[in-house]
Design a protein around this motif. Structure first.
Motif, mmCIF file in Angstrom:
data_model
loop_
_atom_site.group_PDB
_atom_site.id
_atom_site.type_symbol
_atom_site.label_atom_id
_atom_site.label_comp_id
_atom_site.label_asym_id
_atom_site.label_seq_id
_atom_site.Cartn_x
_atom_site.Cartn_y
_atom_site.Cartn_z
ATOM 1 N N VAL A 220 6.085 -9.274 -5.349
ATOM 2 C CA VAL A 220 5.591 -8.424 -4.281
ATOM 3 C C VAL A 220 5.807 -9.162 -2.967
ATOM 4 N N ASP A 221 7.055 -9.249 -2.623
ATOM 5 C CA ASP A 221 7.414 -9.855 -1.349
ATOM 6 C C ASP A 221 7.264 -8.797 -0.259
ATOM 7 N N PRO A 222 7.373 -9.177 0.989
ATOM 8 C CA PRO A 222 7.168 -8.184 2.056
ATOM 9 C C PRO A 222 8.033 -6.942 1.916
ATOM 10 N N ARG A 223 9.277 -7.111 1.486
ATOM 11 C CA ARG A 223 10.161 -5.931 1.326
ATOM 12 C C ARG A 223 9.585 -4.973 0.301
ATOM 13 N N THR A 224 9.136 -5.561 -0.822
ATOM 14 C CA THR A 224 8.581 -4.720 -1.892
ATOM 15 C C THR A 224 7.307 -4.042 -1.425
ATOM 16 N N ARG A 225 6.473 -4.832 -0.733
ATOM 17 C CA ARG A 225 5.215 -4.262 -0.228
ATOM 18 C C ARG A 225 5.490 -3.084 0.680
ATOM 19 N N LEU A 226 6.514 -3.223 1.509
ATOM 20 C CA LEU A 226 6.860 -2.144 2.438
ATOM 21 C C LEU A 226 7.287 -0.896 1.663
ATOM 22 N N LEU A 227 8.084 -1.122 0.631
ATOM 23 C CA LEU A 227 8.529 0.014 -0.194
ATOM 24 C C LEU A 227 7.336 0.716 -0.835
ATOM 25 N N MET A 228 6.429 -0.098 -1.346
ATOM 26 C CA MET A 228 5.237 0.467 -1.995
ATOM 27 C C MET A 228 4.406 1.236 -0.979
ATOM 28 N N TYR A 229 4.291 0.642 0.203
ATOM 29 C CA TYR A 229 3.519 1.282 1.273
ATOM 30 C C TYR A 229 4.146 2.616 1.657
ATOM 31 N N LYS A 230 5.491 2.628 1.715
ATOM 32 C CA LYS A 230 6.185 3.866 2.073
ATOM 33 C C LYS A 230 5.913 4.969 1.055
ATOM 34 N N MET A 231 5.838 4.572 -0.212
ATOM 35 C CA MET A 231 5.562 5.571 -1.260
ATOM 36 C C MET A 231 4.194 6.195 -1.063
ATOM 37 N N VAL A 232 3.244 5.353 -0.691
ATOM 38 C CA VAL A 232 1.888 5.872 -0.449
ATOM 39 C C VAL A 232 1.903 6.742 0.808
ATOM 40 N N ASN A 233 2.615 6.269 1.794
ATOM 41 C CA ASN A 233 2.680 6.983 3.070
ATOM 42 C C ASN A 233 3.338 8.351 2.917
ATOM 43 N N ALA A 234 4.343 8.413 2.057
ATOM 44 C CA ALA A 234 5.053 9.677 1.844
ATOM 45 C C ALA A 234 4.266 10.606 0.925
ATOM 46 N N GLY A 235 3.159 10.106 0.378
ATOM 47 C CA GLY A 235 2.319 10.952 -0.470
ATOM 48 C C GLY A 235 2.749 10.994 -1.928
ATOM 49 N N VAL A 236 3.819 10.239 -2.264
ATOM 50 C CA VAL A 236 4.249 10.192 -3.675
ATOM 51 C C VAL A 236 3.140 9.562 -4.509
ATOM 52 N N LEU A 237 2.538 8.536 -3.919
ATOM 53 C CA LEU A 237 1.407 7.882 -4.587
ATOM 54 C C LEU A 237 0.168 8.090 -3.739
ATOM 55 N N GLU A 238 -0.955 8.244 -4.417
ATOM 56 C CA GLU A 238 -2.188 8.352 -3.645
ATOM 57 C C GLU A 238 -2.728 6.971 -3.324
ATOM 58 N N ASN A 239 -2.750 6.149 -4.323
ATOM 59 C CA ASN A 239 -3.090 4.749 -4.084
ATOM 60 C C ASN A 239 -2.583 3.868 -5.211
ATOM 61 N N ILE A 240 -2.387 2.610 -4.874
ATOM 62 C CA ILE A 240 -1.920 1.637 -5.864
ATOM 63 C C ILE A 240 -3.123 0.797 -6.246
ATOM 64 N N ASN A 241 -3.433 0.783 -7.537
ATOM 65 C CA ASN A 241 -4.722 0.214 -7.930
ATOM 66 C C ASN A 241 -4.713 -1.258 -8.301
ATOM 67 N N GLY A 242 -3.770 -1.656 -9.058
ATOM 68 C CA GLY A 242 -3.798 -3.071 -9.446
ATOM 69 C C GLY A 242 -2.707 -3.357 -10.448
ATOM 70 N N CYS A 243 -2.618 -4.636 -10.748
ATOM 71 C CA CYS A 243 -1.529 -5.095 -11.594
ATOM 72 C C CYS A 243 -1.923 -5.004 -13.070
ATOM 73 N N ILE A 244 -1.052 -4.403 -13.881
ATOM 74 C CA ILE A 244 -1.321 -4.307 -15.321
ATOM 75 C C ILE A 244 -0.719 -5.502 -16.038
ATOM 76 N N SER A 245 0.450 -5.899 -15.586
ATOM 77 C CA SER A 245 1.130 -6.980 -16.303
ATOM 78 C C SER A 245 2.083 -7.726 -15.382
ATOM 79 N N THR A 246 2.157 -9.009 -15.615
ATOM 80 C CA THR A 246 3.117 -9.829 -14.873
ATOM 81 C C THR A 246 4.006 -10.495 -15.898
ATOM 82 N N GLY A 247 5.222 -10.050 -15.957
ATOM 83 C CA GLY A 247 6.155 -10.644 -16.920
ATOM 84 C C GLY A 247 7.142 -11.528 -16.198
#
Ligand code: ADP
Ligand code: MG
Length: 505
Positions: A220-247
């Motif tokens: 979850v580097d800044p680029r990834t965070r921005l992408l995730m934020y954009k998804m929430v901003n565009a309404g695709v996601l309502e919210n991102i809750n937490g990490c299920i797994s780190t592989g």
């Protein structure tokens, strides 16, 4: 008897007042004189004009004034008491209190005669419990003279100074209101507190560092965070809750879906974020570089794009599986190295992996047959070999086995496709045999059953079997070389759109 008048000698200091006329014994005995003297005594002796006005009322007036003052005092006292009660009621247990002090009838008696029950009356402008600031000792090291010398080692002063120095501790260290309570900390106590404070700071800095580091680890580097934020901003996601797994290769987040192009996104989704650190992917090149579907593009791509290719590969494989009605996540959206898909589980709780779920022997046997069927479907209908199939990548949900993690799945014609299938078969066979499923096939039987090939199982079992597999792969490869990769019969064409070039690359 003759009375001779003797003239008084002249006084050098002026005229002398005439002596009162002396009287004879007969005069003294005279009634007239007695009357005269009585009258003289009745004449008032003071000359105060007010006394003239109210000659007999003065003492009574003083009492009235006093009485009035006492009554006023009593009234004010009661007023203040009432005010105190109201203030107390108004403020209740609140930490922030409002003072009614300005409405108070300040009386001298308050200062001199405050009674015990008035302790809870607290002037917020002056805190009686606040200790004096510790005195500073002048450079000479002592104050006072003679017997009253106070040195800089004075216990009380030192104690107060130590308490005051706690103010300089890091803001996250809660030191309480020691100064307010006139707390005197001995040097020993202060030093150990200081030491504790420093080590706590170092510990939390270490934790912070670790957290920062692990965030980077989690892709979850800044680029990834921005992408995730954009998804929430565009309404695709309502919210991102937490990490299920780190592989090693990905981080999986739980999120709530919104809507995409007016289509609802499942309420619960996962974001599989492929890691942008390349180390882990180097040793997985073989899965993709020889996959004819991606071979052209692989050679031209930079490492970051190769990672996106993994996400894209997983998306295509899931789409194929869905068509064959294999229980697996539904693809929602692919955005660079982030794949959004439906969540297998309920209410934020992911379905357990097959390795973690304790099933009845009946269910375990059923699960084995399900897996056998899934593998056959995958191979025969989807033209895919999972290539990382094990109890870690199969979830148990709603009484069914679900397949996940298909980023590395390849077609059987992949130069190592059959070897991957053999490995998958070994994992599955071993797992169910260990779980006591007597019907669980051996790795060889399973391989033949899934692939439809009839590789004989000889004396040397595995060695011979593997040799046969490698020979098959070689023949297949030659076939591809001869006929060209384009004419290679792909049994399942998923018609997926090719990877779109990204605007920001
Ligand atoms: P990795 O390549 O890191 O193994 P996986 O796709 O296996 O990635 O995901 C890691 C873990 O995340 C899985 O073991 C599973 O517990 C969880 N997970 C992944 N996808 C889903 C999903 N769609 N629904 C629920 N849990 C999932
Ligand atoms: Mg996995």
């Amino acid at each position: 008897m003759d009375q001779s008048v003797v003239e008084a000698p002249k006084s050098p200091w002026g005229p002398v007042a005439p002596e009162p006329p002396s009287c004879s014994l007969t005069d003294v005995m005279s009634e007239q004189l007695a009357k005269q003297l009585e009258d003289e005594n009745k004449t008032p002796t003071f000359t105060d004009p007010s006394a003239d006005l109210f000659p007999s009322d003065s003492s009574e007036t003083t009492s009235d004034l006093m009485l009035a003052k006492m009554l006023q005092m009593q009234f004010d006292k009661e007023f203040d008491d009432q005010l105190r009660r109201e203030e107390k009621k108004f403020n209740g247990d609140s930490k922030v209190s409002i003072s009614f002090e300005n409405y108070r009838m300040v009386h001298p008696y308050e200062d001199s005669d405050s009674s015990e029950d008035e302790v809870d009356w607290q002037d917020t402008r002056h805190d009686p419990y606040r200790a004096e600031k510790p005195q500073t000792t002048p450079r000479k090291g002592f104050t006072g003279k003679g017997k009253n010398i106070t040195t800089k080692h004075d216990a009380v002063n030192c104690g107060r100074k130590n308490t005051a120095r706690m103010d300089k501790f890091a803001p996250e260290v809660l030191v309480g209101d020691g100064l307010g309570m006139d707390l005197k900390l001995s040097n020993q106590v202060f030093n150990s507190l200081k030491q504790h404070c420093h080590s706590e700071q170092r510990r939390s800095a270490r934790l912070h560092e670790k957290k920062e580091h692990s965030t980077a680890e989690q892709a979850v580097d800044p680029r990834t965070r921005l992408l995730m934020y954009k998804m929430v901003n565009a309404g695709v996601l309502e919210n991102i809750n937490g990490c299920i797994s780190t592989g090693k290769e990905s981080v999986v987040f739980h999120a709530n879906g919104g809507s995409l192009e007016e289509e609802p996104v499942p309420d619960e989704v996962v974001l599989k974020v492929y890691k942008t650190t390349l180390n882990e992917f180097r040793n997985r090149d073989r899965y993709i570089k020889d996959d004819y579907r991606f071979i052209d593009r692989f050679s031209k791509l930079n490492p970051r794009k190769i990672i996106r290719l993994w996400a894209e590969k997983e998306m295509h494989n899931l789409t194929r599986m869905k068509k064959a009605e294999i229980p697996c996540p539904d693809v929602v959206l692919l955005k660079k190295h982030i794949l959004v898909m439906s969540f297998i589980g309920k209410d934020h709780v992911p379905a357990p992996k097959l390795k973690d779920v304790l099933l009845s022997s009946e269910d375990t046997k059923g699960a084995f047959y399900q897996v056998l069927h899934l593998m056959q479907q995958l191979y025969q209908e989807c033209n895919l070999v999972h290539a990382d199939l094990s109890e870690y990548n199969m979830l148990w949900h709603e009484g069914k086995v679900w397949l996940i993690d298909v980023g590395q799945a390849v077609e059987p014609s992949h130069p190592h496709g059959l070897e991957f299938l053999f490995r998958d078969c070994r994992n599955v066979s071993t797992f169910f045999q260990k779980r006591g499923v007597s019907e669980a096939m051996s790795v060889f039987e399973l391989f033949n059953s899934v692939s439809g090939l009839n590789i004989p199982v000889g004396e040397e079992e595995e060695a011979e079997f593997m040799a046969e597999i490698v020979a098959l792969e070689k023949r297949n490869e030659d076939h591809v070389q001869r006929r060209g990769k384009k004419s290679f019969p792909a049994r399942c064409d998923d018609n997926d759109p090719p990877l779109q070039p990204d605007s920001d690359d």
